[in-house]
Design a protein around this motif. Structure first.
Motif, PDB file in Angstrom:
ATOM      1  N   TRP A  11      35.999 104.396   3.290  1.00  0.00           N
ATOM      2  CA  TRP A  11      36.784 105.201   2.363  1.00  0.00           C
ATOM      3  C   TRP A  11      37.899 104.387   1.695  1.00  0.00           C
ATOM      4  CZ3 TRP A  11      37.496 108.902  -0.870  1.00  0.00           C
ATOM      5  CH2 TRP A  11      38.788 109.330  -1.201  1.00  0.00           C
ATOM      6  N   PRO A  12      38.700 103.599   2.405  1.00  0.00           N
ATOM      7  CA  PRO A  12      39.738 102.826   1.704  1.00  0.00           C
ATOM      8  C   PRO A  12      39.167 101.874   0.659  1.00  0.00           C
ATOM      9  CG  PRO A  12      40.182 102.882   4.052  1.00  0.00           C
ATOM     10  CD  PRO A  12      38.815 103.456   3.873  1.00  0.00           C
ATOM     11  N   TRP A  56      40.298 110.055   5.484  1.00  0.00           N
ATOM     12  CA  TRP A  56      39.978 110.054   6.918  1.00  0.00           C
ATOM     13  C   TRP A  56      39.908 111.475   7.465  1.00  0.00           C
ATOM     14  CZ3 TRP A  56      43.571 105.562   8.998  1.00  0.00           C
ATOM     15  CH2 TRP A  56      43.008 104.341   8.612  1.00  0.00           C
ATOM     16  N   ALA A  57      40.725 112.369   6.919  1.00  0.00           N
ATOM     17  CA  ALA A  57      40.686 113.760   7.384  1.00  0.00           C
ATOM     18  C   ALA A  57      39.337 114.401   7.089  1.00  0.00           C
ATOM     19  CB  ALA A  57      41.806 114.552   6.716  1.00  0.00           C
ATOM     20  N   VAL A  58      38.668 113.921   6.042  1.00  0.00           N
ATOM     21  CA  VAL A  58      37.368 114.484   5.655  1.00  0.00           C
ATOM     22  C   VAL A  58      36.218 113.716   6.299  1.00  0.00           C
ATOM     23  CG1 VAL A  58      35.840 115.007   3.712  1.00  0.00           C
ATOM     24  CG2 VAL A  58      38.317 115.319   3.475  1.00  0.00           C
ATOM     25  N   PHE A  59      36.285 112.392   6.244  1.00  0.00           N
ATOM     26  CA  PHE A  59      35.148 111.561   6.655  1.00  0.00           C
ATOM     27  C   PHE A  59      35.326 110.894   8.020  1.00  0.00           C
ATOM     28  CE2 PHE A  59      35.487 111.237   1.956  1.00  0.00           C
ATOM     29  CZ  PHE A  59      34.346 111.953   1.633  1.00  0.00           C
ATOM     30  N   GLY A  60      36.488 111.046   8.631  1.00  0.00           N
ATOM     31  CA  GLY A  60      36.754 110.327   9.867  1.00  0.00           C
ATOM     32  C   GLY A  60      37.338 108.957   9.576  1.00  0.00           C
ATOM     33  N   MET A  89      46.920 108.658   0.917  1.00  0.00           N
ATOM     34  CA  MET A  89      45.618 108.806   0.259  1.00  0.00           C
ATOM     35  C   MET A  89      44.493 108.353   1.188  1.00  0.00           C
ATOM     36  SD  MET A  89      46.682 107.567  -3.586  1.00  0.00           S
ATOM     37  CE  MET A  89      45.270 108.222  -4.454  1.00  0.00           C
ATOM     38  N   ILE A  90      44.729 107.306   1.955  1.00  0.00           N
ATOM     39  CA  ILE A  90      43.742 106.879   2.952  1.00  0.00           C
ATOM     40  C   ILE A  90      43.562 107.969   4.004  1.00  0.00           C
ATOM     41  CG2 ILE A  90      43.288 105.211   4.789  1.00  0.00           C
ATOM     42  CD1 ILE A  90      44.655 103.089   3.056  1.00  0.00           C
TER      43      ILE A  90
END
Length: 647
Positions: free
Chosen positions: A90-91, A81-85, A76-77
């Protein structure tokens, strides 16, 4: 407006105002400081290594397969990261989302269990968000809050609705599978007993026992099939040692005593959860109305034959456990027997009481689960986080019952929140006194010294909260919840201002990042490495273990995973890696550290130092190393400008 649209509208209105209030406070608190060692930094380190090295199937930490955890949270993390880097925003947002989902699911479950008492569903999320321990632990990037979501969702699949009595078995299995992929087999313990004792609280289960247990077992098998769909290929990919620990050691090690090297056992006495229940349930454990309401609701007269004897047995056993908790040398088997003699008689008594189905559900869930976790050797307070939702439902249902059957007790001021108000005023007095008292009376106490400059501002907050808790009349539960939430956020802010510098590993991580990027090997001296530098420094290579030689100072903080380890000696590391750097720890930095260390910073109750490996090896051998080319970096800079370091 159609009936379904009206129902959705009512459900959305029910979220106001507690969900926006909780979300605002949670976001404020979780972004007040960086990820906390060791909980959050270890999770981020595993996620980073999986991401950086393409280990999508097998979690890794410090270059080795990580058998202690399963991968759903990491995936899920990675999705974010795939979207926002790659980032730590995000976490943290993800954890807040898990916490909000937990509150919503708890409210829905309470509405299902107590359909004739809508106040219980309204009160449950308020009381749950007031719990200080649950809120603070929810700020950690960890697996437990996500596990709570799956546990509550799985239990919701078993409970009847107004239009459907039959459980949703396939969804039950999927939720179990998601929980198993979040925390492993412990997921089954959290949902086992409501299912096992289903005929005691569920009419459909009582009328269809064969289908209840048959489909329920199939649902659990579906959940374990989802786990095995990952675990089998992961075990093959991770190698024999990883496969053995994944399937056997890491779970069995928490159930029984073990001294296996580097195994996260977390062993505690059998009385651990019973003694710490007031901490887990604070501030509800200081709300006299809730304390009185629970036994009045559960133990209704006339009592069944044998009730008094069972309660006396439980009371005597609990008293002996308290004696053991304060230091009496009881053998482990006797402590476990006493826990059984506390919980089992209570459970037998309550299942014989004429309780409504919702209360029977909570009794079937909470007491057997508490007993199971108490008998398991490995214990941490956050292991029972899913059951805190059930505990708040129990308190809410008991207070609702008190309002119906004992109007006088339900409104009497003596059972209000005044003890918590008194505690808030006492804390405010202590906070006001700290700036004057601490410099003269406690100059060596790092915790009090750190908080003292900011204490009076927070003293004002607790005076306001104490006054709020003294108010009488309607809204007592919401005032309690608001004060509990704001008080917890305030203490977190005081920690951030006064003490976070002792937990902020950013300076060391950035220094190690430069060394790692330059190809310089890194060693960690003395204690096992928990990945605390890997994510912040975006390290791409493992950190070597270096064992402690006789006479070496080493600081081990109170963390179960800080196990003094064996590895290469410092001399071997320095000779093989003359350009290497070494991280060491001590209660107080030695005098020569300020001349020869590359970096010094506070670390929890001690100090963290980074050295050139040959320099540290020479000092430990009693040799004089070459003069350093750069002055020692001292962090945080404000600390060194305003305080005198111990030299």
């Amino acid at each position: 407006m159609s009936n379904s649209a009206y129902t959705r509208s009512e459900h959305l209105r029910a979220l106001w105002p507690w969900l926006p209030l909780w979300a605002a406070m949670a976001l404020l608190a979780i972004f007040a400081h960086g990820p906390m060692p060791m909980f959050s930094t270890r999770t981020l380190a595993v996620a980073w290594e999986m991401w950086a090295h393409g280990h999508w199937l097998v979690p890794h930490i410090n270059g080795e397969p990580y058998s202690e955890k399963v991968p759903l949270l990491f995936w899920m993390i990675h999705a974010g990261w795939a979207v926002f880097g790659v980032n730590d925003v995000w976490p943290r947002v993800l954890e807040v989302a898990f916490g909000g989902a937990q509150l919503v699911l708890a409210s829905v479950l309470a509405a299902r269990l107590f359909p004739t008492r809508p106040w219980v569903a309204k009160a449950t999320p308020w009381l749950l968000m007031a719990l200080a321990y649950s809120f603070l632990f929810g700020l950690q990037i960890m697996y437990e809050v996500l596990l709570v979501v799956w546990v509550l969702a799985a239990l919701l699949c078993l409970t009847p609705t107004a239009t459907r009595a039959k459980p949703r078995w396939w969804l039950f299995g999927l939720m179990i599978g998601a929980g198993l992929l979040t925390k492993g087999p412990v997921m089954a313990v959290h949902v086992l007993f409501p299912f096992l004792f289903g005929p005691m609280w569920n009419d459909w289960a009582r009328q269809n026992k064969g289908r209840w247990y048959g489909f329920g077992v199939l649902g659990m098998l579906l959940g374990f099939a989802l786990l095995l769909a990952w675990a089998i290929p992961a075990g093959e990919a991770g190698g024999e040692a990883y496969r053995q620990r994944l399937f056997f050691t890491q779970t069995a090690g928490r159930v029984v005593d073990t001294n296996a090297e580097d195994l996260q056992n977390h062993a505690h006495p059998a009385w651990y959860y019973l003694v710490y229940l007031p901490v887990l349930l604070f501030p509800l454990s200081g709300w006299l109305r809730g304390i009185v309401a629970v036994p009045v609701t559960l133990f209704r007269r006339p009592w069944q034959p044998g009730t008094k004897a069972r309660l006396i047995c439980a009371g005597v056993a609990l008293l002996l456990l308290l004696v053991a908790a304060i230091g009496a040398p009881f053998p482990g088997w006797l402590e476990k027997l006493l826990v059984v003699l506390v919980v089992f008689p209570l459970w037998v008594t309550l299942v014989r009481q004429p309780l409504e189905p919702g209360l029977r559900f909570l009794v079937s869930w909470l007491l057997p689960t508490l007993l199971t976790f108490s008998l398991i050797t490995g214990k941490q307070l956050y292991y029972v986080l899913p059951e805190l939702a059930g505990a708040t439902m129990l308190v809410a249902a008991a207070v609702a019952d008190l309002r119906e059957r004992h109007v006088g007790l339900a409104s009497h001021y003596a059972l209000g929140t005044w003890p918590l108000s008194l505690g808030a005023f006492i804390l405010a007095i202590l906070l006001f006194a700290m700036p004057s008292v601490v410099p003269t009376r406690f100059p060596d106490n790092i915790w009090l010294v750190g908080m003292a400059p900011y204490a009076r501002f927070f003293g004002v907050i607790f005076i306001v909260l104490g006054a709020l808790l003294l108010l009488r009349g309607r809204g007592e539960m919401r005032r309690l919840a608001f004060a509990g939430l704001i008080g917890t956020v305030a203490l977190n802010a005081l920690f951030t201002l006064g003490l976070w510098y002792r937990y902020d590993l950013t300076p060391a991580s950035l220094f190690l990042a430069q060394a790692d990027a330059a190809g310089r090997p890194i060693g960690n001296l003395g204690v096992s490495y928990n990945g605390q530098y890997h994510f912040a420094g975006r390290l791409m290579h493992p950190i070597a273990r270096i064992k402690v030689a006789p006479g070496m100072p080493v600081q081990v903080d109170e963390d179960d995973d800080n196990i003094v380890h064996n590895g290469d000696s410092l001399t071997d590391f320095a000779s093989h890696h003359p350009d290497g750097v070494v991280v060491s720890y001590a209660k107080h930095p030695p005098a020569d550290a300020f001349r020869y260390a590359r970096l010094i910073q506070p670390s929890r109750t001690g100090w963290l130092m980074i050295w050139d490996a040959p320099t540290l090896d020479a000092l430990h051998d009693g040799r004089l190393p070459p003069e350093p080319r750069q002055p020692t970096l001292l962090y945080p800079q404000d600390y060194w400008r305003t305080r005198t370091a111990l030299r």
